[in-house]
Write a protein that holds these residues in place. Structure first.
Motif, PDB file in Angstrom:
ATOM      1  N   PHE A 170     -26.090  50.165   2.315  1.00  0.00           N
ATOM      2  CA  PHE A 170     -26.784  51.262   1.649  1.00  0.00           C
ATOM      3  C   PHE A 170     -28.229  50.879   1.387  1.00  0.00           C
ATOM      4  CE2 PHE A 170     -24.686  48.725  -1.629  1.00  0.00           C
ATOM      5  CZ  PHE A 170     -25.756  48.373  -2.430  1.00  0.00           C
ATOM      6  N   LYS A 171     -29.015  51.867   1.020  1.00  0.00           N
ATOM      7  CA  LYS A 171     -30.422  51.658   0.700  1.00  0.00           C
ATOM      8  C   LYS A 171     -30.724  52.306  -0.643  1.00  0.00           C
ATOM      9  CE  LYS A 171     -35.107  52.258   2.541  1.00  0.00           C
ATOM     10  NZ  LYS A 171     -35.907  52.741   3.693  1.00  0.00           N
ATOM     11  N   ALA A 172     -31.537  51.607  -1.465  1.00  0.00           N
ATOM     12  CA  ALA A 172     -31.898  52.124  -2.782  1.00  0.00           C
ATOM     13  C   ALA A 172     -33.248  52.839  -2.715  1.00  0.00           C
ATOM     14  CB  ALA A 172     -31.956  50.996  -3.796  1.00  0.00           C
ATOM     15  N   ASN A 173     -33.351  53.965  -3.420  1.00  0.00           N
ATOM     16  CA  ASN A 173     -34.585  54.735  -3.531  1.00  0.00           C
ATOM     17  C   ASN A 173     -34.883  54.931  -5.017  1.00  0.00           C
ATOM     18  OD1 ASN A 173     -34.884  56.156  -0.527  1.00  0.00           O
ATOM     19  ND2 ASN A 173     -32.759  55.844  -1.114  1.00  0.00           N
ATOM     20  N   VAL A 174     -36.146  54.791  -5.408  1.00  0.00           N
ATOM     21  CA  VAL A 174     -36.505  54.954  -6.816  1.00  0.00           C
ATOM     22  C   VAL A 174     -37.671  55.925  -6.941  1.00  0.00           C
ATOM     23  CG1 VAL A 174     -35.673  52.675  -7.512  1.00  0.00           C
ATOM     24  CG2 VAL A 174     -38.042  52.932  -6.750  1.00  0.00           C
ATOM     25  N   SER A 175     -37.697  56.628  -8.077  1.00  0.00           N
ATOM     26  CA  SER A 175     -38.820  57.532  -8.363  1.00  0.00           C
ATOM     27  C   SER A 175     -38.900  57.753  -9.872  1.00  0.00           C
ATOM     28  CB  SER A 175     -38.645  58.878  -7.647  1.00  0.00           C
ATOM     29  OG  SER A 175     -37.540  59.590  -8.187  1.00  0.00           O
ATOM     30  N   VAL A 176     -40.062  58.219 -10.325  1.00  0.00           N
ATOM     31  CA  VAL A 176     -40.287  58.497 -11.744  1.00  0.00           C
ATOM     32  C   VAL A 176     -41.031  59.825 -11.847  1.00  0.00           C
ATOM     33  CG1 VAL A 176     -41.331  57.692 -13.911  1.00  0.00           C
ATOM     34  CG2 VAL A 176     -40.444  56.024 -12.255  1.00  0.00           C
ATOM     35  N   MET A 177     -40.593  60.677 -12.767  1.00  0.00           N
ATOM     36  CA  MET A 177     -41.228  61.983 -12.970  1.00  0.00           C
ATOM     37  C   MET A 177     -41.209  62.303 -14.463  1.00  0.00           C
ATOM     38  SD  MET A 177     -38.081  64.484 -11.742  1.00  0.00           S
ATOM     39  CE  MET A 177     -38.578  65.972 -12.603  1.00  0.00           C
ATOM     40  N   PRO A 178     -42.047  63.238 -14.923  1.00  0.00           N
ATOM     41  CA  PRO A 178     -41.969  63.649 -16.324  1.00  0.00           C
ATOM     42  C   PRO A 178     -40.595  64.246 -16.629  1.00  0.00           C
ATOM     43  CG  PRO A 178     -44.020  64.401 -15.331  1.00  0.00           C
ATOM     44  CD  PRO A 178     -43.161  63.889 -14.215  1.00  0.00           C
ATOM     45  N   THR A 179     -40.105  64.025 -17.827  1.00  0.00           N
ATOM     46  CA  THR A 179     -38.802  64.571 -18.221  1.00  0.00           C
ATOM     47  C   THR A 179     -38.943  66.066 -18.504  1.00  0.00           C
ATOM     48  OG1 THR A 179     -38.243  62.448 -19.243  1.00  0.00           O
ATOM     49  CG2 THR A 179     -36.895  64.346 -19.853  1.00  0.00           C
ATOM     50  N   LEU A 187     -38.525  60.430 -16.553  1.00  0.00           N
ATOM     51  CA  LEU A 187     -37.186  60.373 -15.973  1.00  0.00           C
ATOM     52  C   LEU A 187     -37.237  59.456 -14.758  1.00  0.00           C
ATOM     53  CD1 LEU A 187     -34.603  61.789 -16.925  1.00  0.00           C
ATOM     54  CD2 LEU A 187     -34.972  63.498 -15.140  1.00  0.00           C
ATOM     55  N   MET A 188     -36.530  58.334 -14.850  1.00  0.00           N
ATOM     56  CA  MET A 188     -36.501  57.384 -13.741  1.00  0.00           C
ATOM     57  C   MET A 188     -35.206  57.580 -12.957  1.00  0.00           C
ATOM     58  SD  MET A 188     -36.834  53.213 -13.869  1.00  0.00           S
ATOM     59  CE  MET A 188     -35.116  52.740 -13.823  1.00  0.00           C
ATOM     60  N   ARG A 189     -35.340  57.761 -11.659  1.00  0.00           N
ATOM     61  CA  ARG A 189     -34.180  58.013 -10.805  1.00  0.00           C
ATOM     62  C   ARG A 189     -33.946  56.841  -9.866  1.00  0.00           C
ATOM     63  NH1 ARG A 189     -34.656  62.279  -5.951  1.00  0.00           N
ATOM     64  NH2 ARG A 189     -36.279  60.739  -5.533  1.00  0.00           N
ATOM     65  N   ILE A 190     -32.683  56.421  -9.767  1.00  0.00           N
ATOM     66  CA  ILE A 190     -32.253  55.452  -8.760  1.00  0.00           C
ATOM     67  C   ILE A 190     -31.294  56.175  -7.826  1.00  0.00           C
ATOM     68  CG2 ILE A 190     -31.105  53.242  -8.346  1.00  0.00           C
ATOM     69  CD1 ILE A 190     -31.730  52.547 -11.304  1.00  0.00           C
ATOM     70  N   GLY A 191     -31.642  56.268  -6.561  1.00  0.00           N
ATOM     71  CA  GLY A 191     -30.806  56.964  -5.586  1.00  0.00           C
ATOM     72  C   GLY A 191     -30.327  56.018  -4.502  1.00  0.00           C
ATOM     73  N   ILE A 192     -29.044  56.042  -4.205  1.00  0.00           N
ATOM     74  CA  ILE A 192     -28.455  55.176  -3.189  1.00  0.00           C
ATOM     75  C   ILE A 192     -27.834  56.037  -2.096  1.00  0.00           C
ATOM     76  CG2 ILE A 192     -26.658  53.459  -2.720  1.00  0.00           C
ATOM     77  CD1 ILE A 192     -26.969  52.495  -5.577  1.00  0.00           C
ATOM     78  N   THR A 436     -26.519  58.775  -7.575  1.00  0.00           N
ATOM     79  CA  THR A 436     -27.754  58.946  -8.348  1.00  0.00           C
ATOM     80  C   THR A 436     -27.530  58.484  -9.784  1.00  0.00           C
ATOM     81  OG1 THR A 436     -28.400  60.854  -7.007  1.00  0.00           O
ATOM     82  CG2 THR A 436     -29.481  60.606  -9.146  1.00  0.00           C
ATOM     83  N   ALA A 437     -28.480  57.740 -10.314  1.00  0.00           N
ATOM     84  CA  ALA A 437     -28.472  57.347 -11.721  1.00  0.00           C
ATOM     85  C   ALA A 437     -29.824  57.698 -12.320  1.00  0.00           C
ATOM     86  CB  ALA A 437     -28.193  55.852 -11.873  1.00  0.00           C
ATOM     87  N   LEU A 438     -29.808  58.228 -13.531  1.00  0.00           N
ATOM     88  CA  LEU A 438     -31.032  58.668 -14.203  1.00  0.00           C
ATOM     89  C   LEU A 438     -31.183  57.965 -15.545  1.00  0.00           C
ATOM     90  CD1 LEU A 438     -30.702  62.530 -13.610  1.00  0.00           C
ATOM     91  CD2 LEU A 438     -32.217  60.965 -12.374  1.00  0.00           C
ATOM     92  N   TYR A 439     -32.391  57.496 -15.815  1.00  0.00           N
ATOM     93  CA  TYR A 439     -32.751  56.942 -17.120  1.00  0.00           C
ATOM     94  C   TYR A 439     -33.867  57.798 -17.708  1.00  0.00           C
ATOM     95  CZ  TYR A 439     -30.347  52.417 -16.434  1.00  0.00           C
ATOM     96  OH  TYR A 439     -29.421  51.406 -16.249  1.00  0.00           O
ATOM     97  N   GLU A 440     -33.763  58.136 -18.976  1.00  0.00           N
ATOM     98  CA  GLU A 440     -34.910  58.695 -19.686  1.00  0.00           C
ATOM     99  C   GLU A 440     -35.610  57.533 -20.370  1.00  0.00           C
ATOM    100  OE1 GLU A 440     -36.195  62.118 -22.941  1.00  0.00           O
ATOM    101  OE2 GLU A 440     -34.065  61.743 -22.544  1.00  0.00           O
ATOM    102  N   ILE A 441     -36.881  57.339 -20.053  1.00  0.00           N
ATOM    103  CA  ILE A 441     -37.633  56.202 -20.576  1.00  0.00           C
ATOM    104  C   ILE A 441     -38.819  56.679 -21.408  1.00  0.00           C
ATOM    105  CG2 ILE A 441     -36.931  54.675 -18.686  1.00  0.00           C
ATOM    106  CD1 ILE A 441     -39.656  55.088 -17.400  1.00  0.00           C
ATOM    107  N   VAL A 442     -39.131  55.914 -22.433  1.00  0.00           N
ATOM    108  CA  VAL A 442     -40.282  56.214 -23.291  1.00  0.00           C
ATOM    109  C   VAL A 442     -41.387  55.221 -22.950  1.00  0.00           C
ATOM    110  CG1 VAL A 442     -41.135  56.396 -25.653  1.00  0.00           C
ATOM    111  CG2 VAL A 442     -38.762  57.024 -25.126  1.00  0.00           C
ATOM    112  N   ALA A 512     -35.106  65.347  -6.729  1.00  0.00           N
ATOM    113  CA  ALA A 512     -35.316  64.825  -8.079  1.00  0.00           C
ATOM    114  C   ALA A 512     -35.290  65.951  -9.102  1.00  0.00           C
ATOM    115  CB  ALA A 512     -36.647  64.077  -8.152  1.00  0.00           C
ATOM    116  N   ARG A 513     -35.913  67.075  -8.781  1.00  0.00           N
ATOM    117  CA  ARG A 513     -35.940  68.207  -9.711  1.00  0.00           C
ATOM    118  C   ARG A 513     -34.549  68.808  -9.900  1.00  0.00           C
ATOM    119  NH1 ARG A 513     -39.065  72.133  -7.220  1.00  0.00           N
ATOM    120  NH2 ARG A 513     -39.559  70.834  -5.410  1.00  0.00           N
ATOM    121  N   PHE A 514     -33.803  68.911  -8.804  1.00  0.00           N
ATOM    122  CA  PHE A 514     -32.469  69.492  -8.925  1.00  0.00           C
ATOM    123  C   PHE A 514     -31.542  68.571  -9.720  1.00  0.00           C
ATOM    124  CE2 PHE A 514     -28.177  70.660  -7.686  1.00  0.00           C
ATOM    125  CZ  PHE A 514     -28.232  72.039  -7.816  1.00  0.00           C
ATOM    126  N   ALA A 515     -31.585  67.274  -9.446  1.00  0.00           N
ATOM    127  CA  ALA A 515     -30.769  66.321 -10.202  1.00  0.00           C
ATOM    128  C   ALA A 515     -31.115  66.374 -11.690  1.00  0.00           C
ATOM    129  CB  ALA A 515     -30.970  64.907  -9.660  1.00  0.00           C
TER     130      ALA A 515
END
Length: 576
Positions: A170-179, A187-192, A436-442, A512-515
């Motif tokens: 598998f391959k990991a993908n990461v991204s960050v967007m406003p919550t 909102l930090m996303r880890i996608g596999i 998909t895993a999502l973290y809300e980060i401050v 990312a927006r749909f998740a």
């Protein structure tokens, strides 16, 4: 992060019926009967049309002058009982309000300088989403503990970049967007994305269908739907694959010995003969199914597929005993997947435990379309494991992130030391699966923090934050996995940097927006503790602009379900 109140709805219904007693001996003598004139006209036609067994019986004078028929009073009900009609079906088994789910608390907000590391097992199950859909389509909100946000998010396929070959599963993908629900957090996303082998490279399969045929399975959304679901599965198998059927009710037995899929007529005939009756000796059925799978093992997929409502009430039914059994069996190379059916007596807690300990996955089949999704469209991911014991560990940089919260995965959280311990079991990834895993980060310095600084902060912590600021990293993601037949794990790592961040929600990719929309919706269903004033309408608006290609219409269906949730009842009406 904004914190709002959670809500709960409870209802109790009580009914009291007064008791009454009649005494024949105390009845006064009947008055003399006056003969009535013979009926005429319409009355005569009605009286003449009575069926023979409904004609009035001759009257006789009983004790104390009470009038009775030619038989005594004890036979009165039998004499006038309506004859059963052949065209009226027998009443179906119906249960209500006995669905069982594992209770859990939401993941708390963590302070990075105190607890910078988050560890959890992946989860590719989708049962929670399908159960939610079934309840909303009935006009009822799902129970809060039935909502596992990660399973709602992972129900949908995402267009993540995948690995180039089977050498890396598998391959990991990461991204960050406003919550979307909090402008001051991210909102930090880890996608596999799992490797999907070409059609000609699928391994041979030895499958044992373990089918619950107890009385609780007679409803149309249980055994009849189950039968059709397995017929669909046959269409996705190779002619050389083998299928067996073990059934269980009051006892367990083999309904079909191992049979090549090419002999589909024999398999279909065995499925058509299934009927529901009796109690539920699920433990004995599991034991026999594993024995049959082990006796016919192949180089490839060896899997028991349990189809049930989870109501085990005969023989071995203790959850811990069953978990231990399937955990031992997985070491022999036979895995377990679970398909849940029905509602009212659905034991999700047991089925989740069995699937997690059996190196399998748990799905809920509420419609034939869902059966097609799980057993045909996603057959590779459902049946073929490409990586097992997959764990994710994220270390947050205190110079860039002050607080974080893992959204979902509450039942999959691991201890920090479990990450490097290959003896600790974790989740599996199937061929082509996305996770998909999502973290809300401050962010550091944000006014959205929920936890105050310590008055007496150590100098080491301050130094660490200062040094971390120079790296430009928000977090560091580590993933461990084992090959399907291996015992030693492999480590994959990837940093999360400012380069992975988008400045606005609209600038984030559609996946990312749909998740995010689905995750927000799921949190609202659970009470919205961390989503503030964000509403179902906000989730709908965000998801509507992120449907993308939506090949199978899953995302459009989600929009309709979200609309249903706005008017759904908190408690199901009592069925009579």
């Amino acid at each position: 992060m904004t914190e709002g109140p959670a809500s709960k709805a409870t209802a109790n219904r009580e009914a009291d019926a007064p008791a009454a007693q009649d005494s024949v001996a105390a009845a006064p003598p009947a008055p003399a009967m006056r003969a009535l004139p013979a009926p005429s006209g319409e009355r005569a036609r009605i009286a003449g049309g009575l069926a023979p067994d409904m004609q009035p019986a001759p009257l006789a004078r009983g004790p104390q002058g009470v009038l009775v028929g030619s038989a005594d009073l004890s036979n009165l009900g039998a004499r006038y009982a309506a004859s059963p009609r052949a065209d009226v079906p027998a009443p179906q088994y119906r249960d209500q309000g006995r669905d069982r789910f594992e209770a859990f608390d939401l993941n708390p907000v963590k302070v990075v300088k105190e607890d910078p590391v988050s560890t959890f097992s992946i989860d590719v199950d989708t049962a929670s989403y399908a159960y939610m859909r079934a309840r909303l389509n009935q006009g009822v909100l799902p129970a809060p503990d039935s909502v596992r946000v990660e399973e709602l998010v992972n129900y949908f396929p995402y267009d993540y970049a995948g690995p180039d070959s089977a050498a890396t599963p598998f391959k990991a993908n990461v991204s960050v967007m406003p919550t979307p629900w909090n402008a001051e957090t991210k909102l930090m996303r880890i996608g596999i994305k799992g490797y999907a082998p070409p059609a000609g490279e699928q391994p041979r399969a030895n499958l044992v269908f373990l089918i619950d045929t107890s009385g609780s399975m007679q409803a149309p959304n249980k055994l009849p739907l189950l039968r059709n679901a397995f017929k669909l599965l046959l269409t996705s198998l190779d002619p050389e694959d083998t299928v067996s059927i073990v059934t269980y009710a009051g006892s367990a037995g083999t309904a079909l010995e191992p049979t090549k899929v090419s002999d589909s007529a024999k398999i279909l005939a065995a499925l058509d003969k299934l009927s529901a009756r009796g109690f539920t000796a699920g433990g004995e059925g599991i034991r026999q199914a594993y024995a049959l799978a082990e006796a016919n093992k192949v180089e490839g997929v060896n899997r028991v597929i349990l189809a049930t409502d989870g109501d085990f009430n005969v023989g071995i039914s203790d959850t811990e005993t069953l978990k231990d059994f399937v955990a031992r069996e997985r070491e022999k190379g036979v895995s377990l997947s679970v398909l849940g059916f029905g509602a009212g007596n659905y034991n999700d807690a047991l089925m989740q435990a069995l699937a997690q300990n059996g190196n399998g996955n748990a799905s809920y089949i509420d419609t034939l379309n869902e059966a097609r999704k799980v057993l045909v469209d996603d057959a590779g991911g459902t049946l073929q494991t490409i990586a097992k014991d997959v764990k994710i560990q994220v270390e947050f940089n205190p110079a860039a992130v002050s607080e974080y919260r893992l959204i979902g995965y509450e039942t999959r959280v691991l201890n920090r030391e479990d990450f490097n311990n290959d003896k600790v079991d974790a989740g599996e990834i199937g061929a082509g699966h996305t996770v998909t895993a999502l973290y809300e980060i401050v962010p550091a310095g944000s006014g959205a923090r929920l936890v105050d600084d310590l008055r007496y902060e150590s100098g080491d912590s301050a130094t660490a934050r200062k040094d971390g600021a120079a790296t430009g990293e928000l977090a560091f993601v580590k993933i461990r996995y084992k090959e399907p037949g291996g015992d030693k794990s492999t480590l994959v790592t990837t940093p999360v940097t400012r380069a992975d961040e988008t400045a606005s929600v609209q600038a984030a990719d559609a996946d990312a927006r749909f998740a995010a929309a689905v995750a927000g919706f799921g949190q609202v269903l659970k009470g919205g503790r961390y989503t503030g004033g964000w509403s179902i309408d906000d989730a709908i608006a965000l998801a509507e602009g992120a449907r993308g290609a939506d090949r199978y219409g899953y995302r459009s269906e989600f929009l309709n379900l979200a609309r249903l949730a706005k008017t759904a009842a908190a408690l199901e009406p009592l069925k009579r």
